[in-house]
Design a protein around this motif. Structure first.
Motif, mmCIF file in Angstrom:
data_model
loop_
_atom_site.group_PDB
_atom_site.id
_atom_site.type_symbol
_atom_site.label_atom_id
_atom_site.label_comp_id
_atom_site.label_asym_id
_atom_site.label_seq_id
_atom_site.Cartn_x
_atom_site.Cartn_y
_atom_site.Cartn_z
ATOM 1 N N PHE A 118 0.913 -19.471 8.584
ATOM 2 C CA PHE A 118 -0.521 -18.711 8.382
ATOM 3 C C PHE A 118 -0.564 -17.613 8.971
ATOM 4 N N PHE A 119 -0.250 -17.579 10.421
ATOM 5 C CA PHE A 119 -0.574 -16.205 11.093
ATOM 6 C C PHE A 119 0.334 -15.321 10.825
ATOM 7 N N ALA A 120 1.670 -15.505 10.489
ATOM 8 C CA ALA A 120 2.689 -14.841 10.280
ATOM 9 C C ALA A 120 2.383 -13.914 8.737
ATOM 10 N N ALA A 121 1.554 -14.455 7.660
ATOM 11 C CA ALA A 121 1.462 -14.177 6.556
ATOM 12 C C ALA A 121 0.064 -13.149 6.760
ATOM 13 N N ALA A 122 -0.677 -13.670 7.452
ATOM 14 C CA ALA A 122 -1.879 -12.824 8.133
ATOM 15 C C ALA A 122 -1.517 -11.445 8.687
ATOM 16 N N THR A 123 -0.535 -11.566 9.459
ATOM 17 C CA THR A 123 -0.055 -10.397 10.095
ATOM 18 C C THR A 123 0.638 -9.458 8.947
ATOM 19 N N ALA A 124 1.566 -10.052 8.138
ATOM 20 C CA ALA A 124 2.301 -9.478 7.401
ATOM 21 C C ALA A 124 1.529 -8.616 6.562
ATOM 22 N N LEU A 125 0.375 -9.139 6.095
ATOM 23 C CA LEU A 125 -0.345 -8.372 4.796
ATOM 24 C C LEU A 125 -0.845 -6.950 5.485
ATOM 25 N N TRP A 126 -0.864 -7.051 6.613
ATOM 26 C CA TRP A 126 -1.233 -5.564 7.361
ATOM 27 C C TRP A 126 -0.240 -4.418 7.199
ATOM 28 N N ILE A 127 0.776 -4.654 6.848
ATOM 29 C CA ILE A 127 1.774 -3.621 6.679
ATOM 30 C C ILE A 127 1.321 -2.775 5.463
ATOM 31 N N VAL A 128 0.718 -3.071 4.619
ATOM 32 C CA VAL A 128 0.129 -2.068 3.437
ATOM 33 C C VAL A 128 -1.056 -1.562 3.414
ATOM 34 N N ILE A 129 -1.931 -1.974 4.588
ATOM 35 C CA ILE A 129 -3.151 -1.432 4.510
ATOM 36 C C ILE A 129 -3.303 -0.272 5.512
ATOM 37 N N PRO A 130 -4.013 0.759 4.760
ATOM 38 C CA PRO A 130 -4.144 1.899 5.057
ATOM 39 C C PRO A 130 -5.040 2.223 6.139
ATOM 40 N N PHE A 131 -4.785 2.613 7.583
ATOM 41 C CA PHE A 131 -5.704 2.946 8.636
ATOM 42 C C PHE A 131 -6.310 4.257 8.493
ATOM 43 N N ILE B 256 -0.076 4.419 7.578
ATOM 44 C CA ILE B 256 0.154 3.111 6.863
ATOM 45 C C ILE B 256 1.696 2.668 7.610
ATOM 46 N N VAL B 257 1.734 1.291 8.041
ATOM 47 C CA VAL B 257 2.921 0.830 8.620
ATOM 48 C C VAL B 257 4.004 1.152 7.553
ATOM 49 N N GLN B 258 3.895 0.662 6.296
ATOM 50 C CA GLN B 258 5.079 0.954 5.365
ATOM 51 C C GLN B 258 4.404 1.085 4.226
ATOM 52 N N ASP B 259 4.524 2.310 3.538
ATOM 53 C CA ASP B 259 3.660 2.689 2.186
ATOM 54 C C ASP B 259 4.384 2.122 1.057
ATOM 55 N N LEU B 260 4.531 0.764 0.903
ATOM 56 C CA LEU B 260 5.353 0.160 -0.169
ATOM 57 C C LEU B 260 4.998 0.566 -1.679
ATOM 58 N N ASN B 261 5.888 0.909 -2.411
ATOM 59 C CA ASN B 261 5.741 1.131 -3.836
ATOM 60 C C ASN B 261 5.203 0.280 -4.537
ATOM 61 N N ILE B 262 5.207 -1.120 -4.116
ATOM 62 C CA ILE B 262 4.577 -2.185 -4.873
ATOM 63 C C ILE B 262 3.679 -2.755 -4.222
ATOM 64 N N LEU C 105 0.730 1.539 -7.749
ATOM 65 C CA LEU C 105 0.466 0.435 -7.103
ATOM 66 C C LEU C 105 0.507 0.768 -5.498
ATOM 67 N N ARG C 106 0.993 1.878 -4.925
ATOM 68 C CA ARG C 106 0.873 2.225 -3.615
ATOM 69 C C ARG C 106 -0.331 2.526 -3.263
ATOM 70 N N LEU C 107 -0.843 1.983 -1.990
ATOM 71 C CA LEU C 107 -2.090 2.065 -1.486
ATOM 72 C C LEU C 107 -2.430 3.438 -1.157
#
Lengths: 337, 118
Positions: free
Chosen positions: A100-113, A118-124, A184-186
């Motif tokens: 649960f916590f790992a998924a909540a953390t991993a979500l933050w990879i694509v969220i723009p500050f 952005i941690v990783q600006d994934l194209n998907i 699809l890139r944030l």
């Protein structure tokens, strides 16, 4: 900072991939710290806001104006005995809060500050968001099934039904954002809303925003959709058997998801972390905390919805609305070119 | 491009590691005194009846099945959404036809009453 580290690593003769891994770990630690600090603030904020809405002052005794309340709570939770019920599937029971916590953390990879922070600006990015949020269903089912408790199992099944039902309108409203931005890139989604308030997606996407916000509240188990943990009927649902720090991890992850949801609402519909005068990170916090406040406000305004009404709202109202919004967005995008 | 996804893996590991760290810290502070009564599953203070993994309603599976149909549909929608502006009205009409068939299925399920919770 990153260049300086890279120079240091080169002088040690380390490869670029080793450097990337170290940078990834640093970013991961920064994000987890950010989430932990946010949870500390939000627990107090939630109690203060709910206190004010009910015309009482909220916590006051611990520290000046109750500011140290959350620290006292955290220490109390750390020192509570950790109980694994007899007959529980121990491995799954232990893994569930981690997932649960790992998924909540991993979500933050694509969220723009910020527009480019952005941690990783994934194209998907948008697909990634819907994939990672889906993992919380798995964690909740793991917790409910492994507890060897009827309340937990019923709460988890109900929760899974709720999450999968509301995931459809949520993802459909996200698709409409992808159509508006053509990507699809944030970072592209933030870039497409630059140049003043009139370019924000909220105006053509007002219907999409309503669907996104309602379904999002259900996805993160916030009131009025907090049936999975309905204390009065299910004795806290899937986390009945969790105690002490293990329970606190679920709590922490739910607050992390609340922050992520608010940040995404700001990114998708309200121009993201940009604005005049202040730097992007300040706008990120302003917009995010605004939606967090709205979520708390809704919690103390609306009563909990009944389980059959919940499913009806999802399937009969939100999904048709999301499809209508998809058609409207398609026309809007094609005709405006 | 591959390195972008190593960060995903690292974030999962850091998240799980954070949980493990907290639980290990707690172990130093918390008491550990289990006995059988304390470890019984909670059932409002009564002695638990039967197994914890009780049977549950079949209806949950129907919702799961419907979810799979719509979730797969969304996978088709994402690439279409990105290129819609270039493809124009033709692609929009095609997707409306595709969605119409799926919505048809939803309406069928609706009329059959399988979406009714009670």
């Amino acid at each position: 900072m990153s260049d300086w580290l890279w120079g240091l690593f080169q002088s040690w003769g380390w490869s670029e991939s080793a450097f990337n891994v170290v940078m990834g770990v640093i970013k991961g630690l920064l994000v987890t710290t950010f989430l932990a600090v946010n949870a500390l603030v939000l627990v107090l904020m939630e109690r203060k806001v709910s206190g004010r809405i009910q015309r009482r002052p909220g916590p006051l005794r611990t520290g000046p104006r109750g500011l140290l309340q959350t620290f006292a709570d955290a220490i109390k939770l750390l020192s509570k005995e950790d109980i694994v019920p007899s007959g529980a599937d121990v491995a799954v029971f232990v893994l569930a809060p981690m997932v649960f916590f790992a998924a909540a953390t991993a979500l933050w990879i694509v969220i723009p500050f910020g527009p480019q922070t952005i941690v990783q600006d994934l194209n998907i990015g948008l697909i990634y968001i819907s994939a990672v949020t889906g993992l919380s269903v798995l964690a909740i089912l793991m917790a409910g099934w492994s507890s060897n408790n009827k309340w937990s199992l019923l709460g988890a099944m109900r929760s899974a039904a709720q999450l999968v039902s509301y995931e459809i309108p949520l993802v459909l409203s996200i698709v409409a954002i992808g159509m508006m931005a053509g990507s699809l890139r944030l970072s592209d989604i933030v870039a497409a809303q630059q140049g003043g308030i009139t370019n924000w997606f909220i105006f053509p996407q007002i219907l999409g925003f309503l669907v996104f916000f309602t379904a999002g509240l259900a996805e993160i188990n916030r009131a009025p959709f907090d049936l999975p943990e309905a204390e009065s009927e299910l004795v806290a649902g899937y986390n009945t058997e969790y105690s002490g720090m293990r329970w606190a991890i679920f709590f922490l992850a739910e607050y992390a998801n609340l922050v992520a949801f608010s940040a995404l609402a700001a990114t998708f519909f309200f121009g993201g972390p940009t604005g005049p005068i202040f730097p992007p990170i300040v706008w990120f916090l302003i917009k995010t905390y605004f939606f967090i406040f709205v979520a708390m406000w809704i919690r103390w305004t609306l009563p909990r919805i009944r389980v059959d009404h919940l499913m009806n709202l999802g399937w009969y109202v939100l999904i048709p609305l999301a499809l209508i919004n998809l058609g409207w967005t398609g026309l809007y995008v094609v005709l405006r070119g | 491009m591959v390195s972008a996804y190593t960060d995903v893996l690292i974030f999962f590991l850091v998240g799980a590691g954070f949980v493990a760290l907290n639980l290990t810290l707690g172990r130093l502070l918390r008491p550990h005194n289990p006995y059988p009564e304390k470890l019984t599953p909670y059932e409002c203070g009564e002695v638990p009846v039967g197994e914890g993994q009780a049977p549950f309603n079949i209806r949950y599976y129907i919702f799961a099945l419907l979810f799979v149909v719509f979730d797969v549909e969304v996978v088709f929608l994402f690439p279409w959404a990105v290129v819609l502006r270039e493809l124009g009205m033709y692609a929009l009409v095609l997707m409306v036809i595709f969605l119409f068939m799926l919505v048809d299925g939803l309406v069928y399920a609706w009329k059959k009453g399988v979406l009714r919770w009670v």
